[in-house]
Design a protein around this motif. Sequence first.
Motif, PDB file in Angstrom:
ATOM      1  N   LYS A 184       6.449  -5.273  10.388  1.00  0.00           N
ATOM      2  CA  LYS A 184       6.278  -6.148   9.236  1.00  0.00           C
ATOM      3  C   LYS A 184       5.645  -5.395   8.065  1.00  0.00           C
ATOM      4  N   MET A 185       5.876  -5.888   6.875  1.00  0.00           N
ATOM      5  CA  MET A 185       5.301  -5.291   5.674  1.00  0.00           C
ATOM      6  C   MET A 185       3.779  -5.398   5.697  1.00  0.00           C
ATOM      7  N   LEU A 186       3.100  -4.317   5.358  1.00  0.00           N
ATOM      8  CA  LEU A 186       1.649  -4.315   5.282  1.00  0.00           C
ATOM      9  C   LEU A 186       1.187  -4.603   3.857  1.00  0.00           C
ATOM     10  N   ILE A 187       0.157  -5.410   3.747  1.00  0.00           N
ATOM     11  CA  ILE A 187      -0.513  -5.661   2.468  1.00  0.00           C
ATOM     12  C   ILE A 187      -2.000  -5.480   2.711  1.00  0.00           C
ATOM     13  N   SER A 188      -2.666  -4.736   1.829  1.00  0.00           N
ATOM     14  CA  SER A 188      -4.076  -4.446   2.090  1.00  0.00           C
ATOM     15  C   SER A 188      -4.935  -4.523   0.841  1.00  0.00           C
ATOM     16  N   ASP A 189      -6.109  -5.114   1.046  1.00  0.00           N
ATOM     17  CA  ASP A 189      -7.183  -5.077   0.068  1.00  0.00           C
ATOM     18  C   ASP A 189      -7.958  -3.791   0.334  1.00  0.00           C
ATOM     19  N   MET A 190      -7.835  -2.815  -0.568  1.00  0.00           N
ATOM     20  CA  MET A 190      -8.517  -1.527  -0.422  1.00  0.00           C
ATOM     21  C   MET A 190      -9.592  -1.338  -1.481  1.00  0.00           C
ATOM     22  N   SER A 191     -10.197  -2.434  -1.889  1.00  0.00           N
ATOM     23  CA  SER A 191     -11.156  -2.374  -2.994  1.00  0.00           C
ATOM     24  C   SER A 191     -12.285  -1.375  -2.759  1.00  0.00           C
ATOM     25  N   SER A 192     -12.751  -1.246  -1.521  1.00  0.00           N
ATOM     26  CA  SER A 192     -13.933  -0.410  -1.307  1.00  0.00           C
ATOM     27  C   SER A 192     -13.658   0.915  -0.617  1.00  0.00           C
ATOM     28  N   ASP A 193     -12.391   1.257  -0.379  1.00  0.00           N
ATOM     29  CA  ASP A 193     -12.157   2.614   0.144  1.00  0.00           C
ATOM     30  C   ASP A 193     -10.909   3.284  -0.418  1.00  0.00           C
TER      31      ASP A 193
END
Length: 361
Positions: free
Chosen positions: A167-176
């Motif tokens: 499945k498609m990945l979606i990520s909140d990478m605000s802090s790294d």
Amino acid sequence: MTERVFNFSPGPATLPYEVLVQAGKDVVNFQETGIGLIEISHRSREFMAVAEEAEKNLRELMEIPDNYKVLFLQGGASSQFFMIPMNLLGNGKKATYLNTGTWAKKAIKEAKLFGEIDVPYSSEENSFNRVPTQDEYTVAEDSEYLYFVSNNTIYGTQFPEFPETEKMLISDMSSDILSRKIDISRFGLIFAGAQKNLGPAGVTIVIIRDDLLERTPQNTPTMLKYKTHADKGSMFNTPPCFAIYAVGEVLKWLKKQGGVAAMEEINREKATLIYDVIDSTDYYIGHAEKESRSLMNISFNLPTAELEAKFIAEAATIGLNGLKGHRSIGGCRASIYNAFPRDGIVKLVEFMKQFELDNPA
């Protein structure tokens, strides 16, 4: 000028000193134009060049493929909690979310307004002290995407490896974001508020695969469509000019440091210095399980709340600021993003060792 302190705050966070110095000059007189940076038109040749260079450097540093758009948006990372499902879900559609902390929980709440949300994993019962291993959850077959927060600022946890799924990945990478190398092609969308690892508050970076721009339901408001901003090069309305400029300066600084691979090595060494102190004694207790430890945010406790308060107060007197933990879990937290200098880590480690000697439990 008062001597600068070591700023362990989780965000807005410390920025490279040379970036602050340059910004101070440009705010008054940008590139000898006689106009201050925060006065100059976003349509001007000078600012358009700033935005273009920032995007170019971000693409280079993150090795972003050509079939992805880079957007500079407003509304903070929290606005992405609803923009993502608003654009990529819709009636009758499902998405899978992993609940590993406060920001994941908030995103789940917003996503439920736009579709069916499956949450196959949560570490909330254990105060979000870990992220899941691959065998601890299953992504629903009919999910449009799998959403996760790569690094949990409050609890000091981080995905050491990204989920493996078709499945498609979606990520909140605000802090790294930009703290370690990643394969962008595995993701449909990545977003990050700038104020932790990229620059000042005010701009949110969204990296989105081209084909996803066409999935937005027709009844989505114009300003909340990713395609609106992609089609206009993030200039549909007046963008957060200063924040974009500052991100651009941070990206230049990152290139000087050797890029993302070099920063990852530096970040691992910085974090190890603090974790080694925590692991060498029962006095300091890390919040995160070892396999889930963050390289960006280190949350820990002392034997009593009174000792924690004393630790934070005494640390501040010697220029170690921002060590108070989040109100939801208390304790202490050291946020050591890309721009945080190694000297500050060494000073904290020395203070931790001495404080334990001077204040036995």
